[in-house]
Design an enzyme around this catalytic site. Structure first.
Site, PDB file in Angstrom:
ATOM      1  N   GLU A   1       0.622  -1.304  -0.212  1.00 44.83           N
ATOM      2  CA  GLU A   1      -0.023  -0.229   0.059  1.00 44.83           C
ATOM      3  C   GLU A   1       0.600   1.015  -0.395  1.00 44.83           C
ATOM      4  OE1 GLU A   1      -1.893  -2.864   2.797  1.00 44.83           O
ATOM      5  OE2 GLU A   1       0.203  -2.411   2.116  1.00 44.83           O
TER       6      GLU A   1
ATOM      7  N   CYS B   1      -0.130   0.808   7.292  1.00 43.51           N
ATOM      8  CA  CYS B   1      -0.609   0.878   6.333  1.00 43.51           C
ATOM      9  C   CYS B   1      -1.735   1.586   6.407  1.00 43.51           C
ATOM     10  CB  CYS B   1      -1.014   0.174   4.831  1.00 43.51           C
ATOM     11  SG  CYS B   1       0.329  -0.921   5.122  1.00 43.51           S
TER      12      CYS B   1
END
Length: 367
Positions: free
Chosen positions: A55, A87
């Site tokens: 991500e 993330c």
């Protein structure tokens, strides 16, 4: 966006995840793509412990301030600190509009913190879209998370009469299609498990050779009595060797490129495979382990239900006595399993997937 489009972009993220398969443990391999106006504008993957997650790698490629971006991720984004920041923080800070993930993270910390709830509190839409391809991809990670043991895949090439060698000497049985299948599975595994006796008989490299590219792998070696000679190919062809031996022996003179692990043994100096699996999973952190060894290890692993998947390469030939059998016990295939078949030119590959509810026992192997 319709379900068909969601699936299309999840599969694109899965392509990224496959690029990291076999090199991320103890972390899972994850892929991500960022989509804007139905077009992929960035992609990323996790490249190993300590590196940015998929991500984060994907978001770093996006232009600042772009609105209406959907992030597709194979695995639920993490929500806690490890060697890298959560993330969810990167997703929130950038202002991602929507997150679509395809597999809930079985890590209890992630589950407890509840990624969808965190993101939704910040006005980010979250969708969970399951795909069988992604569920299959994370089968080993889920098993490792739940058991802290590696997901074991064992392969054996044998003749129609169940033989694997002639007079204790190496015999090349499988065809090129099966060999390509083997090298592909080596490439995507975290580590390869074998025994000292197999290395001394065959002297293999146990690396992955695909499309003229050589990939070194981590090799796990059962060498209970510390019998490995220093001249074997494996010490040069492996990325690294982990050697497991009886802890009652004196500390070994170390070979190059090796780490030694002293494990407990029973009265007859046999290492306990159940304990070995826990060590490989919990202490070394390997999720996927591919087994290439002889009939003794192959049989022992199956008898105590430590194998999750088995590949049998069936070769249309016979080996007459003196020949080595690949099956050292008539009961090694008695546990419940499903079986599928695939042709590999003039060889057949049988895939046996074992019932995970099977009860495991403690059987030892003396290498």
């Amino acid at each position: 966006m319709n379900l068909r489009m969601h699936k299309q972009f999840i599969l694109a993220a899965l392509e990224q995840a496959w690029k990291g398969r076999g090199s991320c443990s103890p972390n899972p391999s994850v892929g991500a793509v960022a989509v804007y106006q139905d077009t992929i504008i960035a992609s990323g993957r996790h490249r190993g412990v300590g590196s940015a997650h998929a991500e984060q790698e994907t978001i770093e490629q996006l232009p600042q301030g772009l609105k209406g971006v959907t992030l597709y991720v194979t695995l639920e984004p993490c929500n806690h600190w490890g060697k890298t920041p959560p993330c969810v923080d990167a997703i929130i800070q950038y202002g991602i509009d929507c997150v679509v993930y395809s597999f809930p993270d079985p890590n209890p910390i992630v589950a407890r913190n509840n990624t969808p709830k965190i993101l939704q509190k910040h006005g980010i839409k979250v969708f969970y879209v399951t795909l069988p391809e992604v569920s299959q991809f994370y089968q080993s990670y889920q098993y490792w998370t739940q058991t802290k043991k590696p997901y074991i895949t064992a392969k054996l090439a044998h003749t129609l009469n169940g033989k694997i060698a002639q007079n204790n000497q190496q015999v090349l049985l499988s065809n090129k299609a099966c060999q390509h299948f083997t090298h592909t599975n080596r490439y995507y595994t975290d580590a390869i498990l074998t025994t000292a006796s197999t290395l001394m008989i065959d002297n293999p490299q146990l690396n992955s050779r695909l499309n003229e590219t050589i990939e070194k792998k981590i090799i796990l070696i059962i060498d209970s009595a510390l019998t490995l000679p220093a001249h074997l190919n494996i010490f040069d062809s492996a990325k690294h060797c982990h050697i497991f031996y009886n802890k009652t022996l004196n500390a070994p003179k170390k070979n190059r490129n090796c780490t030694y692990h002293a494990l407990a043994a029973n009265y007859d100096k046999k290492l306990n495979l159940e304990q070995l699996m826990h060590y490989i999973g919990q202490d070394l952190g390997f999720h996927d382990v591919w087994v290439e060894a002889g009939g003794q290890l192959f049989t022992a692993l199956h008898l105590q239900n430590l194998v999750q998947k088995t590949y049998l390469y069936i070769v249309p030939t016979l080996l007459n006595e003196p020949a080595t059998s690949g099956f050292c016990d008539s009961k090694l295939f008695d546990s419940p399993h499903t079986i599928t078949w695939q042709a590999a030119n003039d060889n057949m590959i049988a895939c046996l997937e074992w019932d995970k509810s099977s009860i495991q026992t403690n059987t030892e192997l003396n290498n």
